[in-house]
Scaffold this motif. Structure first.
Motif, PDB file in Angstrom:
ATOM      1  N   ARG A 299       0.830  -1.203   0.000  1.00  0.00           N
ATOM      2  CA  ARG A 299       0.000   0.000   0.000  1.00  0.00           C
ATOM      3  C   ARG A 299       0.872   1.264   0.000  1.00  0.00           C
ATOM      4  O   ARG A 299       0.534   2.272  -0.644  1.00  0.00           O
ATOM      5  CB  ARG A 299      -0.912   0.008   1.224  1.00  0.00           C
ATOM      6  N   GLU A 302       2.118   1.703  -3.481  1.00  0.00           N
ATOM      7  CA  GLU A 302       1.030   2.208  -4.323  1.00  0.00           C
ATOM      8  C   GLU A 302       0.770   3.688  -4.046  1.00  0.00           C
ATOM      9  O   GLU A 302       0.534   4.481  -4.976  1.00  0.00           O
ATOM     10  CB  GLU A 302      -0.244   1.394  -4.068  1.00  0.00           C
ATOM     11  N   LEU A 303       0.810   4.083  -2.801  1.00  0.00           N
ATOM     12  CA  LEU A 303       0.586   5.483  -2.441  1.00  0.00           C
ATOM     13  C   LEU A 303       1.691   6.371  -3.004  1.00  0.00           C
ATOM     14  O   LEU A 303       1.427   7.473  -3.517  1.00  0.00           O
ATOM     15  CB  LEU A 303       0.515   5.607  -0.916  1.00  0.00           C
ATOM     16  N   ALA A 305       3.499   5.725  -5.633  1.00  0.00           N
ATOM     17  CA  ALA A 305       3.315   5.785  -7.088  1.00  0.00           C
ATOM     18  C   ALA A 305       2.236   6.797  -7.458  1.00  0.00           C
ATOM     19  O   ALA A 305       2.392   7.581  -8.423  1.00  0.00           O
ATOM     20  CB  ALA A 305       2.945   4.396  -7.621  1.00  0.00           C
ATOM     21  N   LYS A 306       1.154   6.794  -6.709  1.00  0.00           N
ATOM     22  CA  LYS A 306       0.073   7.754  -6.964  1.00  0.00           C
ATOM     23  C   LYS A 306       0.556   9.183  -6.736  1.00  0.00           C
ATOM     24  O   LYS A 306       0.199  10.115  -7.482  1.00  0.00           O
ATOM     25  CB  LYS A 306      -1.117   7.454  -6.072  1.00  0.00           C
ATOM     26  N   MET A 307       1.359   9.379  -5.701  1.00  0.00           N
ATOM     27  CA  MET A 307       1.876  10.713  -5.418  1.00  0.00           C
ATOM     28  C   MET A 307       2.806  11.178  -6.531  1.00  0.00           C
ATOM     29  O   MET A 307       2.774  12.352  -6.943  1.00  0.00           O
ATOM     30  CB  MET A 307       2.605  10.719  -4.079  1.00  0.00           C
ATOM     31  N   GLU A 309       2.739  10.200  -9.638  1.00  0.00           N
ATOM     32  CA  GLU A 309       1.893  10.473 -10.805  1.00  0.00           C
ATOM     33  C   GLU A 309       1.170  11.817 -10.650  1.00  0.00           C
ATOM     34  O   GLU A 309       1.064  12.608 -11.599  1.00  0.00           O
ATOM     35  CB  GLU A 309       0.871   9.349 -10.975  1.00  0.00           C
ATOM     36  N   ALA A 310       0.693  12.082  -9.440  1.00  0.00           N
ATOM     37  CA  ALA A 310       0.015  13.369  -9.202  1.00  0.00           C
ATOM     38  C   ALA A 310       0.992  14.530  -9.362  1.00  0.00           C
ATOM     39  O   ALA A 310       0.637  15.598  -9.918  1.00  0.00           O
ATOM     40  CB  ALA A 310      -0.589  13.371  -7.809  1.00  0.00           C
TER      41      ALA A 310
END
Length: 319
Positions: A299, A302-303, A305-307, A309-310
Motif C-alpha cells: 500500500r 502504491e501510495l 506511485a500515486k503521489m 503520478e500526481a
C-alpha cells in the motif's frame, strides 16, 4: 498458558525423571528375581517345619503346660501384652506397600491400649513411628534389603526372650506377601502362643506327610521336643516373612515405576501436543505479521506511485 521455552523445559524434566524411573524398574526387576529364588529355597523348609510341628502338636498331652502353648486363656484380654514384628522397607517409591503395613500395625496397637511392644524392621517403619511418637522397643537396621537367616535368628531371640520371661503373652508378625505377580497382600499372623491344629491336611500334604495313624514317641518329654522345635520354627517363619516382604516390595516398586513411566509418557505426549500447538500458533502469528507487513508495504508503494503520478500531472499543467 506456558510459552514454548517453559514447555520444552518441562518435557526435558519429565524425560530426565523417566530415565531414573526406568533405572529403578530394572533394579527392582533384578532384585525380584533374586527374591523369588530365595523364596523358592525357603518354602520347602518352612512347610516341612510346620508339618513337623503339627505332628507334635497333635500328639501333645491335653494337660501339657509348655510355655509355648496358650497359657493366658483365663487372663483378661485387656491385660494381654502383645508383641508386634512389623516388616517395612528402607525406601519409599513402592506404591502403598509401606502404608498398608503401617496402617494395619497402628490399628492393632490402638486396640491394645498400652499393652504392646513394637519390633520394627525397616527405616520407613522406624521413621513413621518416630513421627507419631509411638515408642519402638527394638529396631533392626539393614534387614529389609538383605534378609538372612542369621538376622532372622537374632530377631527371633529378641522376641522369644521376653516371651519366655513372661513379659509378652503373644508374638505377632505383620508383613506383605505376594498373592500373584500383580497383587500383594498385607498379612497378620500370630506366631506365639501355639494353638493345637484342628485340620491341617493341606499343610501336611505340602510337607509330604501322610495323615495315617502313627505311633509318635517324644523323648525325653513333649515339652523338651517343643522347646527344641519352636525356636527354630519361629526363626524360619520370621525369615520366610522377611523374604516374602522383600519379594513383595520389589514387585510393588516395579509396578510403581512402570506406572510412573506410563504417566511420564502420557505427560510427554500431552506436552508435545501443547508444544506443537504453541509452535504452530507462533508460526501462524509470524506468517500473519509478515503478510500484514507485506500488504502495508504494498500500500505504501502504491501510495508513493500515486503521489509521483500526481506530481507529474501537476508539473505538466504548470508548463
Amino acid at each position: 498458558m506456558a510459552d514454548i521455552k517453559e514447555i520444552q523445559d518441562r518435557i526435558k524434566s519429565v524425560n530426565d525423571t523417566m530415565k531414573i524411573t526406568n533405572a529403578m524398574y530394572m533394579i527392582a526387576s533384578n532384585k525380584l528375581r533374586k527374591a523369588r529364588k530365595m523364596l523358592e529355597e525357603t518354602e520347602p523348609y518352612f512347610y516341612a517345619a510346620r508339618g513337623m510341628l503339627d505332628r507334635v502338636m497333635r500328639h501333645l498331652p491335653e494337660d501339657s503346660k509348655d510355655p509355648f502353648l496358650n497359657q493366658h486363656e483365663d487372663k483378661d484380654p485387656k491385660d494381654v501384652i502383645r508383641g508386634y514384628i512389623v516388616i517395612t522397607d528402607d525406601k519409599g517409591l513402592a506404591g502403598a506397600y509401606n502404608h498398608n503395613v503401617l496402617k494395619l500395625a497402628e490399628e492393632h496397637i490402638r486396640q491394645d491400649g498400652d499393652n504392646w511392644k513394637l519390633y520394627v524392621i525397616g527405616e520407613i517403619g522406624r521413621q513413621y513411628f518416630l513421627r507419631k511418637n509411638i515408642p519402638v522397643d527394638e529396631e533392626f537396621h539393614y534387614t529389609a534389603q538383605n534378609p538372612t537367616l542369621s538376622r532372622a535368628r537374632w530377631i527371633s531371640s529378641m522376641v522369644l526372650e521376653p516371651y519366655l520371661a513372661g513379659e509378652l503373652d503373644e508374638v505377632n508378625i505383620i508383613y506383605t506377601a505376594m498373592k500373584n505377580s500383580l497383587v500383594c497382600e498385607t498379612h497378620f499372623e500370630k506366631l506365639l502362643p501355639l494353638e493345637r491344629p484342628k485340620n491341617n491336611d493341606e499343610m501336611l500334604k505340602m510337607a509330604g506327610i501322610t495323615t495315617t495313624l502313627e505311633e509318635f514317641l517324644m523323648l525325653p518329654s513333649p515339652e523338651a521336643v517343643l522347646d527344641n522345635i519352636v525356636p527354630s520354627l519361629v526363626t524360619g517363619y520370621i525369615y520366610g516373612a522377611m523374604v516374602e516382604a522383600f519379594c513383595s516390595v520389589q514387585n510393588s516398586r516395579m509396578m510403581a515405576m512402570d506406572t510412573a513411566n506410563d504417566n511420564a509418557k502420557q505427560m510427554i505426549h500431552e506436552l508435545s501436543i501443547q508444544y506443537n500447538r504453541q509452535r504452530q500458533a507462533r508460526i501462524t502469528q509470524e506468517i500473519t505479521e509478515i503478510a500484514a507487513g507485506a500488504r502495508a508495504l504494498k500500500r505504501a508503494h502504491e501510495l508513493q506511485a500515486k503521489m509521483r503520478e500526481a506530481n507529474l500531472q501537476a508539473l505538466k499543467q504548470q508548463q
